[in-house]
Design an enzyme around this catalytic site. Structure first.
Site, short mmCIF file in Angstrom:
data_model
loop_
_atom_site.label_atom_id
_atom_site.label_comp_id
_atom_site.label_asym_id
_atom_site.label_seq_id
_atom_site.Cartn_x
_atom_site.Cartn_y
_atom_site.Cartn_z
N ASN A 160 44.30 73.98 43.10
CA ASN A 160 44.14 74.54 44.26
C ASN A 160 42.93 75.21 44.71
O ASN A 160 42.28 75.01 45.62
CB ASN A 160 45.38 75.34 44.88
CG ASN A 160 46.40 74.14 45.31
OD1 ASN A 160 46.16 72.99 45.47
ND2 ASN A 160 47.63 74.97 45.89
N ARG B 241 44.99 63.25 47.78
CA ARG B 241 45.89 64.19 47.10
C ARG B 241 47.26 64.11 47.66
O ARG B 241 47.35 63.87 48.73
CB ARG B 241 45.24 65.69 47.66
CG ARG B 241 43.99 66.06 47.56
CD ARG B 241 43.59 66.83 46.20
NE ARG B 241 43.94 66.08 45.01
CZ ARG B 241 42.72 65.47 44.52
NH1 ARG B 241 41.34 65.62 45.01
NH2 ARG B 241 42.65 65.01 43.30
N GLU C 268 48.66 73.34 38.99
CA GLU C 268 48.66 73.28 40.61
C GLU C 268 47.83 74.48 41.23
O GLU C 268 47.21 74.34 42.15
CB GLU C 268 50.00 73.30 41.02
CG GLU C 268 51.16 72.23 40.48
CD GLU C 268 50.60 70.85 41.10
OE1 GLU C 268 49.70 70.53 41.88
OE2 GLU C 268 51.24 69.70 40.41
#
Lengths: 138, 118
Positions: free
Chosen positions: A50, A104, A46
């Site tokens: 990002n 997303r 994650e």
């Protein structure tokens, strides 16, 4: 056991798997459970994703990954020198996404928070974002 | 390609064996959407039996396909959900938009019976 590693890699999506597998390999000597390993891999994935999608807006850059082991406590730091986050509280709200047109899920920070013991996000718009996550491997 | 797509009329069975991250989800969605649109698919059965890893990009993938299939009055079934995947599904609230099936066979039966009723 105390241990440390640092690496830099290109902000391309191929490196999402590379980064999470590196951290997984790093904690292997502690004999983590499959669940702990899965949690760490998800959180790293994650944070790195990002950087690639949001920090560098898919235009590329460099992601820095630092890992420390202090006995059984793992600290992972993921840094980019990208766009930064204007409103961290908003970014961390579950299901909030700044890119809804790109489907997303907005669950990135939520997963990091839940799967790790501690999460700290620092960001300066125009300069980049640093995510620090900690987890004790039982 | 690390997935297997099987088609039966309006049903697409998508067997995922790769790591479902942003890198993979982004390339998979184009292939899946093309087939959904060209073959008039209404039901997507996602088989997670061989899944090794999923992060929030997998959730994004499901939300995206849900939005697309909703236009055709379709639905998504998820089958063979392991413990770690179940946890991710629960946290993200994805069970509100997908149906859970025990197996591909059971999901297909469910769809076919539903189709006959309407």
């Amino acid at each position: 056991m105390n241990n440390h590693f640092y690496m830099e890699f290109d902000a391309i999506s191929e490196n999402e798997a590379f980064a999470r597998l590196c951290v997984a390999a790093f904690v292997m000597p502690l004999d983590p459970t499959l669940e702990e390993l899965g949690d760490i891999k998800t959180a790293v994935s994650e944070a790195v994703t990002n950087c690639i999608i949001h920090g560098y807006d898919k235009k590329g850059g460099t992601v820095k990954l630092t890992c420390d082991l202090d006995e059984r406590m793992l600290t992972v730091m993921v840094e980019d020198e990208g766009l930064g986050i204007e409103d961290i509280n908003k970014a961390m709200e579950p299901a909030y996404t700044s890119k809804p047109q790109e489907e997303r899920s907005g669950m990135g920070f939520t997963f990091m928070e839940i799967f790790m013991d501690e999460l700290v996000v620092n960001s300066l718009p125009g300069h980049g974002t640093t995510v620090v996550m900690r987890k004790t491997i039982e | 390609m690390q997935e297997e797509i099987t088609l039966y009329d309006e049903i697409m069975i998508l067997k995922i064996t790769a790591d479902m991250d942003h890198h993979y989800a982004d390339e998979l969605k184009d292939r899946v959407d093309l087939t959904i649109k060209s073959r008039r698919i209404r039901y997507l059965i996602m088989d997670f039996e061989g899944l090794r890893f999923m992060d929030s990009a997998g959730i994004g993938f499901i939300i995206g396909r849900y939005k697309l299939l909703s236009k055709y009055d379709g639905e998504i079934y998820a089958v063979n959900i392991g413990n770690s995947l179940d946890r991710i599904f629960k946290i993200s609230g994805i069970y509100r938009i997908i149906r859970q099936g025990i197996s591909v066979k059971a999901a297909m039966k469910d769809i076919k019976e539903g189709v006959q009723l309407t």
